[in-house]
Design a protein around this motif. Structure first.
Motif, mmCIF file in Angstrom:
data_model
loop_
_atom_site.group_PDB
_atom_site.id
_atom_site.type_symbol
_atom_site.label_atom_id
_atom_site.label_comp_id
_atom_site.label_asym_id
_atom_site.label_seq_id
_atom_site.Cartn_x
_atom_site.Cartn_y
_atom_site.Cartn_z
ATOM 1 N N LEU A 133 0.824 -1.207 0.000
ATOM 2 C CA LEU A 133 0.000 0.000 0.000
ATOM 3 C C LEU A 133 0.859 1.259 0.000
ATOM 4 C CD1 LEU A 133 -2.780 -1.109 2.528
ATOM 5 C CD2 LEU A 133 -2.992 -0.916 0.037
ATOM 6 N N LYS A 134 1.938 1.249 0.755
ATOM 7 C CA LYS A 134 2.840 2.409 0.830
ATOM 8 C C LYS A 134 3.552 2.637 -0.499
ATOM 9 C CE LYS A 134 5.138 5.768 2.754
ATOM 10 N NZ LYS A 134 4.496 7.075 2.939
ATOM 11 N N LYS A 135 4.029 1.570 -1.114
ATOM 12 C CA LYS A 135 4.712 1.705 -2.407
ATOM 13 C C LYS A 135 3.773 2.296 -3.464
ATOM 14 C CE LYS A 135 8.272 -1.899 -2.096
ATOM 15 N NZ LYS A 135 8.732 -3.191 -2.641
ATOM 16 N N LEU A 136 2.542 1.836 -3.475
ATOM 17 C CA LEU A 136 1.583 2.346 -4.452
ATOM 18 C C LEU A 136 1.169 3.779 -4.140
ATOM 19 C CD1 LEU A 136 -0.509 -0.901 -4.873
ATOM 20 C CD2 LEU A 136 1.028 0.121 -6.568
ATOM 21 N N PHE A 137 1.090 4.109 -2.860
ATOM 22 C CA PHE A 137 0.792 5.479 -2.427
ATOM 23 C C PHE A 137 1.888 6.423 -2.910
ATOM 24 C CE2 PHE A 137 0.431 8.867 0.775
ATOM 25 C CZ PHE A 137 -0.947 9.037 0.873
ATOM 26 N N SER A 138 3.135 6.036 -2.702
ATOM 27 C CA SER A 138 4.278 6.843 -3.149
ATOM 28 C C SER A 138 4.314 6.942 -4.667
ATOM 29 C CB SER A 138 5.590 6.236 -2.633
ATOM 30 O OG SER A 138 5.607 6.244 -1.233
ATOM 31 N N TYR A 139 4.007 5.840 -5.336
ATOM 32 C CA TYR A 139 3.966 5.815 -6.795
ATOM 33 C C TYR A 139 2.941 6.823 -7.322
ATOM 34 C CZ TYR A 139 2.376 4.172 -11.370
ATOM 35 O OH TYR A 139 1.967 4.112 -12.682
ATOM 36 N N MET A 140 1.742 6.829 -6.720
ATOM 37 C CA MET A 140 0.698 7.775 -7.140
ATOM 38 C C MET A 140 1.163 9.217 -6.965
ATOM 39 S SD MET A 140 -2.256 6.289 -8.167
ATOM 40 C CE MET A 140 -3.316 7.699 -8.008
ATOM 41 N N GLN A 141 1.805 9.502 -5.860
ATOM 42 C CA GLN A 141 2.256 10.876 -5.603
ATOM 43 C C GLN A 141 3.356 11.307 -6.566
ATOM 44 O OE1 GLN A 141 3.064 10.396 -1.320
ATOM 45 N NE2 GLN A 141 1.546 12.004 -1.025
ATOM 46 N N LYS A 142 4.227 10.384 -6.887
ATOM 47 C CA LYS A 142 5.368 10.714 -7.744
ATOM 48 C C LYS A 142 4.992 10.799 -9.224
ATOM 49 C CE LYS A 142 9.910 8.986 -9.060
ATOM 50 N NZ LYS A 142 10.810 7.823 -9.048
ATOM 51 N N GLU A 143 4.151 9.895 -9.681
ATOM 52 C CA GLU A 143 3.908 9.754 -11.119
ATOM 53 C C GLU A 143 2.661 10.461 -11.653
ATOM 54 O OE1 GLU A 143 6.118 8.399 -13.116
ATOM 55 O OE2 GLU A 143 7.404 7.803 -11.445
ATOM 56 N N TYR A 144 1.780 10.930 -10.775
ATOM 57 C CA TYR A 144 0.514 11.489 -11.226
ATOM 58 C C TYR A 144 0.366 12.943 -10.813
ATOM 59 C CZ TYR A 144 -0.641 6.671 -12.292
ATOM 60 O OH TYR A 144 -0.610 5.407 -12.822
ATOM 61 N N ASP A 145 -0.259 13.717 -11.688
ATOM 62 C CA ASP A 145 -0.465 15.142 -11.449
ATOM 63 C C ASP A 145 -1.950 15.453 -11.323
ATOM 64 O OD1 ASP A 145 2.260 15.963 -11.529
ATOM 65 O OD2 ASP A 145 2.215 15.773 -13.706
ATOM 66 N N TYR A 146 -2.225 16.647 -10.840
ATOM 67 C CA TYR A 146 -3.605 17.077 -10.642
ATOM 68 C C TYR A 146 -4.156 17.743 -11.899
ATOM 69 C CZ TYR A 146 -7.766 19.067 -8.553
ATOM 70 O OH TYR A 146 -9.061 19.376 -8.268
ATOM 71 N N ALA A 147 -5.387 17.426 -12.230
ATOM 72 C CA ALA A 147 -6.112 18.088 -13.320
ATOM 73 C C ALA A 147 -7.536 18.289 -12.831
ATOM 74 C CB ALA A 147 -6.095 17.237 -14.591
#
Length: 196
Positions: free
Chosen positions: A65-79
């Protein structure tokens, strides 16, 4: 001219044509329901691809869960998205949009993380749609993810964690009771569950 049954010859033809028309309508509606499945399949395939790349089979649930949480924060932007409508199946559409475009609103973040968390952990995962004052101190519409571990629900909100002031790590796997004020005591919150 009449047949042996006493009916005009064109009557039988019309009945056959009417039956064929009904069959075509039924077949078309079946085809439409079958063609809706590929987006769901695409979502599950995309979630499997990402979880396979970002986590290991022997990672603990929390670590996945933590790895995926970090992945979302790093790789995805807000629109920004205006006019959100919680139609049936919105969470799958939004999750797939986010995973493909790598940008989206809080609804996209919540849906995408929910399906990644579900795929990686097998836990019960739901998306809350309600209000928060976590960004500006004033209530605004928002969506977040909750994961059920050991019979308790925990908040995982990568969107809030990434963009709210002084929030790094504050919104990962936190007890709901510790964040009830931030999420307006969960009043009027509507939930939908992540399920493939």
């Amino acid at each position: 001219m009449f047949t042996k049954t006493g009916k005009k010859p064109g009557t039988m033809f019309r009945k056959i044509m009417a039956a064929a028309l009904v069959f075509c309508i039924i077949a078309a509606s079946f085809t439409q329901s079958v063609t809706a499945a590929p987006s769901e399949n695409q979502l599950e395939e995309k979630a499997a691809q990402i979880t396979g790349a970002e986590t290991r089979a022997d990672d603990s649930t929390k670590k996945k869960l933590k790895k995926l949480f970090s992945y979302m924060q790093k790789e995805y932007d807000y629109a920004r998205k205006t006019g959100f409508d919680a139609y049936s199946g919105w969470e799958k559409d939004y999750a797939l949009e986010m995973l493909e475009a790598q940008k989206g609103s809080c609804y996209h973040y919540a849906a995408a993380y929910a399906f990644l968390a579900k795929k990686a952990s097998g836990c019960s995962v739901r998306i809350g749609v309600g209000q928060t004052d976590g960004f500006s101190g004033k209530l605004q519409k928002h969506a977040w993810t909750e994961v059920k571990i050991g019979g308790k629900w925990y908040i995982c909100d990568p969107n809030m964690d990434k963009y709210a002031a002084d929030s790094s790590g504050k919104y990962f796997l936190k007890k709901r009771s510790s964040l009830k004020n931030t999420y307006n005591k969960f009043k009027d919150t509507k939930y939908c569950y992540a399920a493939f």
